[in-house]
Design an enzyme around this catalytic site. Structure first.
Site: not given
Ligand code: AQP
Length: 330
Positions: A112, A195, A198
């Protein structure tokens, strides 16, 4: 009953299929077997810059989605992280226990922070996994349902719990990550080796997308030059990802889908998957809308949740403060 804790960030207008299949589906199921604590982690959200109005709105939208997906406030404690100050308080204690070196090894931070200019990366983004450890430990949770990307953070949580226990006496439960192998990592439809996330919205299927928009994203999913519908993550990551999503949402085994689509084209698979996704998201969208139409009711659910959460969290924090030698206020 064993305890479960998990959280999700209010950092987008909608959760996506990766969030749902990787984590939220397990949150819903575990309500039957566990004493459940689920939170919208707004303290984590501000590790990157957020617009205040948008953050407030997304926090409500996140809670509404959790309710719409089946989190039942009568059975689970559903709350907003900043409503329970013990998270931040225990977070500080954990920061003082964690080593700079071990925090530096967290791969999510490396990923990140690499996406932003160095002077815009906050110290909060760096210490995020330590606050996450506090989120879990403050409820003495036994299990934490998450996607594969969180495995390393759970290891850190266990290390910190163990360190605290051996230094100050047994206080924390060592939590286990609960990761469902089949759906632990859902991939981006445009880049099926990354992956679904978001932060890279092109190939992300959002739960609150218009069904037409989801169908379009599924139709344009990257596949391969063959014609065979077969699960093979090495050679056919795109098709394999579609099969995983299809199987998880329909309850049909991947082998059954492979058979059903023998001799058919990728277009057929995508069209049917778009329908499966639409059938899944349509009622969720409607329920979210209903919750958002009555924000006072939604806020009340969150208030009750925060009160219940605080009862548990404040007991843990009190024990921790005592053990580390803080003078109790007279
Ligand atoms: N692609 C994925 N496959 C399986 N599990 C996933 N999670 C996120 N992406 C995947 C799981 O969703 C939960 C919430 O995660 P979060 O609030 O930490 O969301 P995040 O990680 O910010 O979601 P993103 O989309 O991955 O955002 P960025 O890009 O900002 O990191 C967690 O249990 C996570 O494992």
């Amino acid at each position: 009953r064993p305890r479960v804790l998990s959280g999700i960030q209010p950092t987008a207008d909608s959760f996506h299929l990766g969030n749902y299949l990787g984590a939220l589906r397990q949150w819903v199921a575990m309500q039957d077997t566990h004493e459940a604590f689920y939170c919208v982690v707004d303290l984590h959200a501000i590790t990157v810059e957020q617009d205040p109005k948008q953050l407030r709105r997304r926090t409500r939208v996140s809670a509404a989605q959790l309710l719409a997906l089946g989190i039942d406030p009568a059975r689970s404690t559903l709350f907003v992280q900043s409503h329970v100050p013990e998270h931040a308080q225990l977070g500080w204690v954990m920061q003082c226990l964690a080593g700079f070196g071990e925090a530096s090894r967290m791969t999510q931070f490396k990923d990140k922070s690499a996406r932003q200019a160095a002077d815009r990366v906050s110290v909060g983004l760096f210490t995020y996994p330590i606050l996450q450890a506090a989120d879990i430990l403050v409820y003495r949770a036994n299990e934490v349902p998450v996607g594969e990307d969180q495995r390393q953070h759970l290891e850190l949580t266990r290390d910190l719990a163990q360190r605290f226990n051996s230094r100050y006496g047994k206080t924390f439960v060592l939590p286990e990550a609960y990761i469902v192998k089949d759906t632990a990592k859902i991939y981006d439809l445009q880049d099926p080796t990354s992956k679904m996330s978001k932060s890279v919205p092109a190939g992300v299927v959002e739960l609150l997308d218009e069904p037409k928009a989801s169908a379009k994203k599924i139709r344009s999913a990257v596949t391969d030059l063959e014609r065979e519908i077969r699960y093979d993550t090495e050679k056919k990551p795109g098709i394999s990802n579609l099969l995983v999503i299809y199987s998880a949402l329909s309850g049909r085994a991947i082998s059954e889908l492979e058979q059903a689509y023998e001799g058919k084209g990728y277009g057929d698979l995508k069209k049917d998957l778009a329908e499966v996704v639409t059938d899944f998201v349509t009622p969720v969208r409607e329920k979210v809308r209903a919750y958002l139409d009555d924000p006072a009711e939604l806020d009340k659910i969150l208030l009750v949740g925060a009160e219940r959460a605080r009862e548990v969290a404040s007991r843990t924090l009190e024990a921790v403060y005592k053990r580390i030698g803080f003078l109790p206020p007279a």
